[in-house]
Design an enzyme around this catalytic site. Structure first.
Site, PDB file in Angstrom:
ATOM      1  N   ASP B  12     -52.102 -16.159  21.007  1.00 52.61           N
ATOM      2  CA  ASP B  12     -51.500 -16.967  22.071  1.00 52.61           C
ATOM      3  C   ASP B  12     -52.601 -17.422  23.014  1.00 52.61           C
ATOM      4  O   ASP B  12     -53.443 -16.622  23.424  1.00 52.61           O
ATOM      5  CB  ASP B  12     -50.470 -16.146  22.861  1.00 52.61           C
ATOM      6  CG  ASP B  12     -49.177 -15.971  22.080  1.00 52.61           C
ATOM      7  OD1 ASP B  12     -49.070 -16.538  20.974  1.00 52.61           O
ATOM      8  OD2 ASP B  12     -48.287 -15.265  22.575  1.00 52.61           O
ATOM      9  N   ASP B 131     -38.432 -21.991  14.148  1.00 57.31           N
ATOM     10  CA  ASP B 131     -37.916 -20.726  14.660  1.00 57.31           C
ATOM     11  C   ASP B 131     -36.477 -20.619  14.177  1.00 57.31           C
ATOM     12  O   ASP B 131     -35.655 -21.490  14.469  1.00 57.31           O
ATOM     13  CB  ASP B 131     -37.954 -20.700  16.197  1.00 57.31           C
ATOM     14  CG  ASP B 131     -39.383 -20.647  16.721  1.00 57.31           C
ATOM     15  OD1 ASP B 131     -40.253 -20.085  16.022  1.00 57.31           O
ATOM     16  OD2 ASP B 131     -39.636 -21.178  17.821  1.00 57.31           O
TER      17      ASP B 131
END
Lengths: 213, 254
Positions: B12, B131
């Protein structure tokens, strides 16, 4: 005449991975220069034909900028040349991608699509293991090692030019060599430490040539 | 010989820095993306995925500068994305040295962005990111957007097929049911996906132990397995993981 600071010229024809190729050359210690200037191509200590993209688009750009004559002259003068991925395929006579497209004709052979009926996905995208058939300074670093491939077409050529290959349902030449002309179907700039060995070996060839002229 | 199965750590990134504590690397400055990427390259990572979680334009600009620095020092495939909505951003990320860009929410709103990206840079450079969450009432996998906060009407498998039709050369599919649980990947989801499409699938969400990777490759037929925490916190060392998967008969780059 000898040169202390050899320069590798990277042919600028709009290919996708130019920046990563330049970074890899610099990483192994040589200067890299991006150009489409024929006089700089002729003066190069080493030439790199990068390549991500389509065969015909690449050849159109090469011809539009009148780069084929200087590249062929450099090849005949013994300048070390490394074609990467599409850049390797351009070294051959022709490709069947989008009809028949004429290539550089520096190594005999043709470029055809990977067969769809082998159960292998097309494009080949990922790490595959090399079998080396001609051992030399360039291929010793990839013997039985995995390198990173991204391609839908592959080269059909005389086995005498195939220095290494990978199995992908068909035998895919991964390194081809004809005198001072070298092609790598994989991306040495994306193949980790093993790939950097290929860049280092090519840089050494270029340095040796520059010193011994 | 099949291609090697890929082990993919995900990082991230916020404002050009790697965030989420990464504590196995023993680095002076754990947030430095170049040091982190080199450490993962040296431990045998087959590819790196950078997820930009900056919410600002400045954050995006710094991420692109970060990719430029990482790709000057790290020579394995790099994939980046997070909030990418237009062709100009795809171009900037690729020119900085990324090999692939993944598209998620923007593709749901405007699938044509996949086609534009594939036309400009080739299908191999465009990764469709999904997702997905199993909806037990509807008995189907459902696509979520905006970082998994918003449900859509799309069914995962048919959306996956559509992304491939638009030109995505690979799919990165996160199961929200298993993500963060460390109880293993969502095998049923990857079985369904690998049946439905003929592009490589990167499985994401649920890795907790070495055998989870074995299962997602052998039973889920995934081409690559992505994980974050188990690598960042040193629970699993990538080199050990790849050794053990190799001993289980999988093709691995050692």
């Amino acid at each position: 005449m000898s040169k202390e600071n050899p320069v590798i010229v990277v042919i600028d024809y709009g290919a996708g991975n130019i920046f990563n190729v330049m970074k890899a050359i610099k990483y192994v210690g040589l200067a890299a220069k991006l150009t489409k200037d024929p006089s700089e191509i002729l003066a190069a200590d080493g030439l790199v034909i990068p390549g991500v993209g389509a065969y015909k688009t690449a050849m159109d750009k090469i011809n539009e900028n009148q780069l084929l004559v200087p590249i062929k002259k450099a090849a005949n003068n013994g300048t070390p040349i490394l074609g990467v991925c599409l850049g390797m395929q351009l070294l051959f006579d022709s490709s069947t991608e989008f009809g028949e497209t004429i290539g550089f004709g520096l190594i005999p052979g043709e470029v055809v699509r990977l067969p769809q009926n082998t159960g292998f996905k097309v494009p080949q995208m990922g790490w595959n293991q090399n079998s080396v058939t001609i051992e030399n300074a360039l291929t010793q670093g990839i013997k039985n090692e995995f390198t990173y491939f991204v391609h839908s077409y592959y080269v059909k050529t005389d086995p005498k030019y195939i220095a290494a290959s990978v199995d992908y349902g068909v035998q895919v030449p991964s390194v081809v060599i004809k005198d001072n002309i070298i092609g790598a179907q994989f991306h040495p700039e994306k193949s980790g430490e093993v790939g950097l060995r290929v860049w280092q070996a090519f840089a050494n060839m270029v340095s040796d040539k520059a010193v011994n002229v | 010989m099949a291609l090697a199965k890929r082990i993919v750590p995900a990082l991230d990134v916020k404002n050009g820095r790697v965030v989420k504590g990464i504590n196995f690397l023993n680095l002076q400055d754990v947030g430095d993306p170049v040091d982190t990427a080199i450490a993962y390259q040296n431990s045998g990572a087959d590819e790196l995925v950078f997820l930009d979680i900056s919410a600002t334009l400045e954050g995006r600009t710094t991420m692109i500068e970060m990719i430029e620095r990482v790709s000057s020092a790290v020579f394995i495939p790099l994939t980046a994305g997070g909030g990418v909505t237009d062709l100009a951003s795809i171009r900037a990320i690729i020119q900085a040295g990324a090999d692939k860009v993944f598209l998620n929410s923007a593709a749901v709103t405007n699938p044509d962005i996949i086609r534009q990206g594939a036309e400009a840079f080739g299908s191999q450079a465009i990764v469709g990111a999904i997702d997905s969450k199993w909806n037990d009432n509807l008995k189907k996998h459902q696509v979520y957007v905006s970082g998994g906060t918003k449900a859509t009407n799309l069914e995962t498998i048919s959306w996956a097929k559509k992304m491939v039709q638009y030109g995505a050369g690979e799919l990165l599919v996160t199961s929200m049911n298993t993500d963060g649980t460390q109880n293993g990947y969502d095998i049923a989801l990857y079985q369904a996906l690998t049946q439905a499409v003929n592009v490589p699938i990167i499985a994401s969400g649920g890795a907790g132990k070495k055998s989870d990777f074995k299962t997602v490759f052998k039973s889920g037929h995934a081409d690559a397995a992505l994980a974050a925490s188990v690598f960042h916190y040193g629970k699993i060392a990538i080199s050990d993981l790849k050794e053990s998967l190799y001993r289980e008969g999988l093709v691995m780059r050692l």
